[in-house]
Design a protein around this motif. Sequence first.
Motif, PDB file in Angstrom:
ATOM      1  N   LEU A  55       1.035  -1.193   0.172  1.00 15.84           N
ATOM      2  CA  LEU A  55       0.033   0.140  -0.036  1.00 15.84           C
ATOM      3  C   LEU A  55       0.951   1.171   0.069  1.00 15.84           C
ATOM      4  O   LEU A  55       1.840   1.241   0.631  1.00 15.84           O
ATOM      5  CB  LEU A  55      -1.102  -0.231   1.127  1.00 15.84           C
ATOM      6  N   CYS A  56       0.352   2.152  -1.286  1.00 15.82           N
ATOM      7  CA  CYS A  56       1.642   3.697  -1.294  1.00 15.82           C
ATOM      8  C   CYS A  56       0.362   4.500  -0.737  1.00 15.82           C
ATOM      9  O   CYS A  56      -0.647   4.905  -1.402  1.00 15.82           O
ATOM     10  CB  CYS A  56       2.239   3.843  -2.082  1.00 15.82           C
ATOM     11  N   VAL A  57       1.663   5.347   0.326  1.00 17.08           N
ATOM     12  CA  VAL A  57       0.346   6.118   0.643  1.00 17.08           C
ATOM     13  C   VAL A  57       1.212   7.616   1.045  1.00 17.08           C
ATOM     14  O   VAL A  57       2.143   8.086   1.828  1.00 17.08           O
ATOM     15  CB  VAL A  57      -0.361   5.894   2.486  1.00 17.08           C
ATOM     16  N   GLN A  58       0.162   8.804   0.326  1.00 17.48           N
ATOM     17  CA  GLN A  58       0.939   9.947   0.382  1.00 17.48           C
ATOM     18  C   GLN A  58       1.028  10.684   2.100  1.00 17.48           C
ATOM     19  O   GLN A  58      -0.104  10.970   2.571  1.00 17.48           O
ATOM     20  CB  GLN A  58       0.055  11.375  -0.362  1.00 17.48           C
ATOM     21  N   HIS A  59       2.019  11.313   2.580  1.00 18.75           N
ATOM     22  CA  HIS A  59       2.181  12.138   3.745  1.00 18.75           C
ATOM     23  C   HIS A  59       0.622  13.329   3.627  1.00 18.75           C
ATOM     24  O   HIS A  59       0.836  13.719   2.680  1.00 18.75           O
ATOM     25  CB  HIS A  59       3.959  12.278   4.324  1.00 18.75           C
ATOM     26  N   TYR A  60       0.767  13.294   4.998  1.00 19.67           N
ATOM     27  CA  TYR A  60      -0.055  13.899   4.523  1.00 19.67           C
ATOM     28  C   TYR A  60      -0.062  15.207   5.569  1.00 19.67           C
ATOM     29  O   TYR A  60      -1.299  16.886   5.440  1.00 19.67           O
ATOM     30  CB  TYR A  60      -1.659  13.825   5.356  1.00 19.67           C
ATOM     31  N   CYS A  61       0.824  15.154   6.442  1.00 20.57           N
ATOM     32  CA  CYS A  61       1.127  17.082   7.007  1.00 20.57           C
ATOM     33  C   CYS A  61       2.514  16.700   6.996  1.00 20.57           C
ATOM     34  O   CYS A  61       3.574  15.500   7.321  1.00 20.57           O
ATOM     35  CB  CYS A  61       0.764  16.972   8.244  1.00 20.57           C
ATOM     36  N   MET A  62       3.233  17.965   7.009  1.00 11.52           N
ATOM     37  CA  MET A  62       4.770  18.300   6.784  1.00 11.52           C
ATOM     38  C   MET A  62       5.169  19.821   7.233  1.00 11.52           C
ATOM     39  O   MET A  62       4.311  20.162   7.663  1.00 11.52           O
ATOM     40  CB  MET A  62       5.283  17.896   5.499  1.00 11.52           C
ATOM     41  N   HIS A  63       6.337  19.876   7.865  1.00 11.83           N
ATOM     42  CA  HIS A  63       6.656  20.734   7.864  1.00 11.83           C
ATOM     43  C   HIS A  63       6.905  22.036   6.698  1.00 11.83           C
ATOM     44  O   HIS A  63       6.696  21.758   5.641  1.00 11.83           O
ATOM     45  CB  HIS A  63       7.963  20.972   8.254  1.00 11.83           C
ATOM     46  N   ASP A  64       6.314  23.063   6.896  1.00 11.06           N
ATOM     47  CA  ASP A  64       5.655  24.258   5.962  1.00 11.06           C
ATOM     48  C   ASP A  64       7.025  24.782   5.324  1.00 11.06           C
ATOM     49  O   ASP A  64       6.940  24.953   3.423  1.00 11.06           O
ATOM     50  CB  ASP A  64       4.939  25.053   6.191  1.00 11.06           C
ATOM     51  N   GLU A  65       7.777  25.082   5.789  1.00 12.31           N
ATOM     52  CA  GLU A  65       9.232  25.509   5.414  1.00 12.31           C
ATOM     53  C   GLU A  65      10.685  24.667   4.085  1.00 12.31           C
ATOM     54  O   GLU A  65      10.732  24.083   3.668  1.00 12.31           O
ATOM     55  CB  GLU A  65       9.935  26.531   6.044  1.00 12.31           C
ATOM     56  N   LEU A  66      10.569  23.675   5.818  1.00 11.98           N
ATOM     57  CA  LEU A  66      11.760  22.659   5.087  1.00 11.98           C
ATOM     58  C   LEU A  66      10.820  21.467   4.262  1.00 11.98           C
ATOM     59  O   LEU A  66      11.845  20.643   3.830  1.00 11.98           O
ATOM     60  CB  LEU A  66      11.817  21.473   6.426  1.00 11.98           C
ATOM     61  N   LYS A  67       9.404  21.488   4.643  1.00  6.75           N
ATOM     62  CA  LYS A  67       8.747  20.107   3.420  1.00  6.75           C
ATOM     63  C   LYS A  67       9.486  18.944   4.195  1.00  6.75           C
ATOM     64  O   LYS A  67       9.622  17.642   2.869  1.00  6.75           O
ATOM     65  CB  LYS A  67       8.927  20.381   1.937  1.00  6.75           C
ATOM     66  N   ILE A  68       9.488  18.594   5.325  1.00  8.19           N
ATOM     67  CA  ILE A  68       9.949  17.103   5.602  1.00  8.19           C
ATOM     68  C   ILE A  68       8.775  16.608   6.397  1.00  8.19           C
ATOM     69  O   ILE A  68       8.329  17.544   7.299  1.00  8.19           O
ATOM     70  CB  ILE A  68      10.786  17.023   6.641  1.00  8.19           C
ATOM     71  N   PRO A  69       7.873  15.842   5.919  1.00  8.51           N
ATOM     72  CA  PRO A  69       6.876  14.638   7.298  1.00  8.51           C
ATOM     73  C   PRO A  69       7.507  14.738   8.741  1.00  8.51           C
ATOM     74  O   PRO A  69       8.411  14.886   9.051  1.00  8.51           O
ATOM     75  CB  PRO A  69       6.715  13.759   6.601  1.00  8.51           C
TER      76      PRO A  69
END
Length: 264
Positions: A55-69
């Motif tokens: 199952l492949c799932v997209q992260h739904y929340c990450m750091h706004d500036e760093l773009k890291i989940p």
Amino acid sequence: NNDVTIFASMGKFDPADKPQVVAIRSWQKFGKDVILFVDEGSQCSELLTHFAGLLCVQHYCMHDELKIPFVSCLLISAEAIAKTKFLMYTNADIIFSSLTESVDILNRELPHFSDGKIIGMGQRTDLDLNMDAPFPEDIMAVAKQRGVLHPDYGIDYFLYTKGSLPLAKMPPFLIGNSKWDNWLLSELLIRNASSVIDMTRTFLAVHVGLTEKSLSERKGYIYNEQLWKISRFGTRYIGLGRVDYSHFFTEGTSLLHKKANVYE
């Protein structure tokens, strides 16, 4: 397969990266379900081409500036999706040996823990290989012969029952960086929130490669370090988040008590 959902956060996938491919296939072999969390949904098509059934799932929340989940979002998502008795987080480059022995021990011992909260973790084995040479057919045999146990402050996997992790209390650490695993173990030990088991002696988890990119060079290193400093438990517990401070350890088919620890 074992009644375990294995999940990881994937960066860019390279099908020519033999250790990565072998790692994912080992998860599919020993877990009932495998979930790969990715930054962009477009990554899923290639992953599913190489690894049918996961199952492949997209992260739904990450750091706004760093773009890291955020780690907490990853763990919450996995608990919401998983339908198995156990979940297992792993770093994305860890090759598994058989999980059966460790899962059997946890299953057998689970009724003895009234709250049903139990967590297994352990030290990985580091194996340096010449990546220009053919990849070994039996990587576990090579790891047993030549591998070196990683220091106990590095925690690359957690095997646990649903509800065992203190997710509501977890600071917003970033994936792919240090300190969040040490915070999590410290929280479990100090609050006595769950029973922690060192699985190092029964579960071989192998990291293949040459020298890793320095932690201090990673994009979220400073952020996680600062978060650790304000969320840790004081100087008395600064070194507590290490595998060696677990409540129990596995050996053979047995679960044994560790000696009294500094937090007691």
